[in-house]
Design a protein around this motif. Sequence first.
Motif, PDB file in Angstrom:
ATOM      1  N   PHE A  76      45.259  46.243  48.142  1.00  0.00           N
ATOM      2  CA  PHE A  76      44.419  46.304  49.338  1.00  0.00           C
ATOM      3  C   PHE A  76      43.277  47.296  49.129  1.00  0.00           C
ATOM      4  CE2 PHE A  76      43.577  48.339  53.487  1.00  0.00           C
ATOM      5  CZ  PHE A  76      43.039  47.247  54.160  1.00  0.00           C
ATOM      6  N   TYR A  77      43.584  48.446  48.531  1.00  0.00           N
ATOM      7  CA  TYR A  77      42.549  49.455  48.263  1.00  0.00           C
ATOM      8  C   TYR A  77      41.472  48.894  47.338  1.00  0.00           C
ATOM      9  CZ  TYR A  77      45.885  52.987  50.034  1.00  0.00           C
ATOM     10  OH  TYR A  77      46.751  53.715  50.793  1.00  0.00           O
ATOM     11  N   ALA A  78      41.882  48.142  46.329  1.00  0.00           N
ATOM     12  CA  ALA A  78      40.907  47.567  45.385  1.00  0.00           C
ATOM     13  C   ALA A  78      39.971  46.589  46.093  1.00  0.00           C
ATOM     14  CB  ALA A  78      41.628  46.881  44.227  1.00  0.00           C
ATOM     15  N   VAL A  79      40.529  45.740  46.952  1.00  0.00           N
ATOM     16  CA  VAL A  79      39.700  44.787  47.693  1.00  0.00           C
ATOM     17  C   VAL A  79      38.755  45.529  48.633  1.00  0.00           C
ATOM     18  CG1 VAL A  79      39.755  42.924  49.410  1.00  0.00           C
ATOM     19  CG2 VAL A  79      41.376  42.919  47.489  1.00  0.00           C
ATOM     20  N   LEU A  80      39.290  46.510  49.334  1.00  0.00           N
ATOM     21  CA  LEU A  80      38.467  47.301  50.248  1.00  0.00           C
ATOM     22  C   LEU A  80      37.392  48.076  49.479  1.00  0.00           C
ATOM     23  CD1 LEU A  80      38.154  47.938  53.236  1.00  0.00           C
ATOM     24  CD2 LEU A  80      39.772  49.799  52.958  1.00  0.00           C
ATOM     25  N   ALA A  81      37.734  48.574  48.289  1.00  0.00           N
ATOM     26  CA  ALA A  81      36.757  49.305  47.470  1.00  0.00           C
ATOM     27  C   ALA A  81      35.631  48.387  47.009  1.00  0.00           C
ATOM     28  CB  ALA A  81      37.445  49.958  46.272  1.00  0.00           C
ATOM     29  N   LEU A  82      35.931  47.114  46.771  1.00  0.00           N
ATOM     30  CA  LEU A  82      34.871  46.158  46.427  1.00  0.00           C
ATOM     31  C   LEU A  82      33.883  46.020  47.588  1.00  0.00           C
ATOM     32  CD1 LEU A  82      36.967  43.350  44.688  1.00  0.00           C
ATOM     33  CD2 LEU A  82      35.257  44.828  43.602  1.00  0.00           C
ATOM     34  N   ILE A  83      34.411  45.915  48.788  1.00  0.00           N
ATOM     35  CA  ILE A  83      33.557  45.803  49.971  1.00  0.00           C
ATOM     36  C   ILE A  83      32.750  47.083  50.166  1.00  0.00           C
ATOM     37  CG2 ILE A  83      33.565  45.575  52.496  1.00  0.00           C
ATOM     38  CD1 ILE A  83      36.181  43.861  52.081  1.00  0.00           C
ATOM     39  N   PHE A  86      32.266  51.731  43.740  1.00  0.00           N
ATOM     40  CA  PHE A  86      33.626  51.174  43.711  1.00  0.00           C
ATOM     41  C   PHE A  86      34.621  52.233  43.246  1.00  0.00           C
ATOM     42  CE2 PHE A  86      37.078  49.433  41.174  1.00  0.00           C
ATOM     43  CZ  PHE A  86      37.708  48.621  42.107  1.00  0.00           C
ATOM     44  N   ASN A  87      34.318  52.898  42.134  1.00  0.00           N
ATOM     45  CA  ASN A  87      35.224  53.926  41.604  1.00  0.00           C
ATOM     46  C   ASN A  87      35.453  55.038  42.615  1.00  0.00           C
ATOM     47  OD1 ASN A  87      35.641  52.669  39.149  1.00  0.00           O
ATOM     48  ND2 ASN A  87      33.946  53.724  38.153  1.00  0.00           N
ATOM     49  N   PHE A  88      34.381  55.518  43.232  1.00  0.00           N
ATOM     50  CA  PHE A  88      34.495  56.576  44.230  1.00  0.00           C
ATOM     51  C   PHE A  88      35.405  56.121  45.383  1.00  0.00           C
ATOM     52  CE2 PHE A  88      33.174  58.282  48.321  1.00  0.00           C
ATOM     53  CZ  PHE A  88      33.354  59.639  48.112  1.00  0.00           C
ATOM     54  N   SER A  89      35.151  54.941  45.906  1.00  0.00           N
ATOM     55  CA  SER A  89      35.919  54.437  47.050  1.00  0.00           C
ATOM     56  C   SER A  89      37.385  54.240  46.683  1.00  0.00           C
ATOM     57  CB  SER A  89      35.336  53.106  47.535  1.00  0.00           C
ATOM     58  OG  SER A  89      34.013  53.253  47.940  1.00  0.00           O
ATOM     59  N   PHE A  90      37.639  53.610  45.543  1.00  0.00           N
ATOM     60  CA  PHE A  90      39.012  53.329  45.140  1.00  0.00           C
ATOM     61  C   PHE A  90      39.799  54.619  44.902  1.00  0.00           C
ATOM     62  CE2 PHE A  90      42.256  52.186  41.927  1.00  0.00           C
ATOM     63  CZ  PHE A  90      42.977  51.277  42.691  1.00  0.00           C
ATOM     64  N   ILE A  91      39.210  55.551  44.183  1.00  0.00           N
ATOM     65  CA  ILE A  91      39.900  56.812  43.894  1.00  0.00           C
ATOM     66  C   ILE A  91      40.157  57.589  45.176  1.00  0.00           C
ATOM     67  CG2 ILE A  91      39.678  59.048  42.714  1.00  0.00           C
ATOM     68  CD1 ILE A  91      38.071  57.443  40.526  1.00  0.00           C
ATOM     69  N   THR A  92      39.186  57.597  46.087  1.00  0.00           N
ATOM     70  CA  THR A  92      39.365  58.281  47.367  1.00  0.00           C
ATOM     71  C   THR A  92      40.557  57.684  48.117  1.00  0.00           C
ATOM     72  OG1 THR A  92      37.002  58.762  47.540  1.00  0.00           O
ATOM     73  CG2 THR A  92      38.272  58.854  49.573  1.00  0.00           C
ATOM     74  N   MET A  93      40.633  56.356  48.154  1.00  0.00           N
ATOM     75  CA  MET A  93      41.730  55.703  48.871  1.00  0.00           C
ATOM     76  C   MET A  93      43.084  55.938  48.202  1.00  0.00           C
ATOM     77  SD  MET A  93      40.171  52.163  50.321  1.00  0.00           S
ATOM     78  CE  MET A  93      39.135  51.700  48.941  1.00  0.00           C
ATOM     79  N   VAL A  94      43.120  55.956  46.883  1.00  0.00           N
ATOM     80  CA  VAL A  94      44.389  56.196  46.183  1.00  0.00           C
ATOM     81  C   VAL A  94      44.895  57.611  46.475  1.00  0.00           C
ATOM     82  CG1 VAL A  94      45.464  56.465  43.912  1.00  0.00           C
ATOM     83  CG2 VAL A  94      44.023  54.478  44.380  1.00  0.00           C
TER      84      VAL A  94
END
Length: 183
Positions: free
Chosen positions: A162-169, A76-84
């Motif tokens: 939106f990034y947070a929701v997508l990072a959960l997925i 989750f952290n990796f995905s969210f930070i990448t998207m931000v």
Amino acid sequence: MEQQTQSPFQAALKPGIIMGLIAMAVTYLAYFIDSSLLASGWFFLVSIVIFFVLIIYFGKQYRSDLGGFMSFGTAFNFSFITMVISGLISSIGTILLFQVIDPSLPQVLADLTFENTVSMMEKFGVNPDSIPPDQLEEMRVNSASGFTLSGQLKGFGFSLIFYAVLALILGAILKKRDKSLDY
């Protein structure tokens, strides 16, 4: 000697920059081909799919670097930070496009967005003539406000949700538990 693993933030930095630059390149390419593409739902959908695929690709690389296993929290952290990071770079590129390179573009896109909205309403059986003029004008103003500098900044703020929701997925997709540790 033990190999040092990167934190999710360190690992997300390079993919975030790459994805942000790709997003900028795709936006500018669409602008140079036909600026009306930027108001298209298809453009948004294709961008999201590219975004999703790239994060999965980079996430699997990171998971491999970690030894083949990654917890949900790390994913989750990796995905969210990448998207931000990617979103910040992409937003800067879009702000430059709308405010510096082609200041007339926001109004063109706002008009196209309004026309697309009215067209969609007609497809659902709503006659635009039955809508009060003040409500149509409000729709037109709302279409234009998203392309202003403050609208873009506000849009980035909403993108974080939106990034947070997508990072959960993505966290659920990328996580992999070491089953050998089960007793």
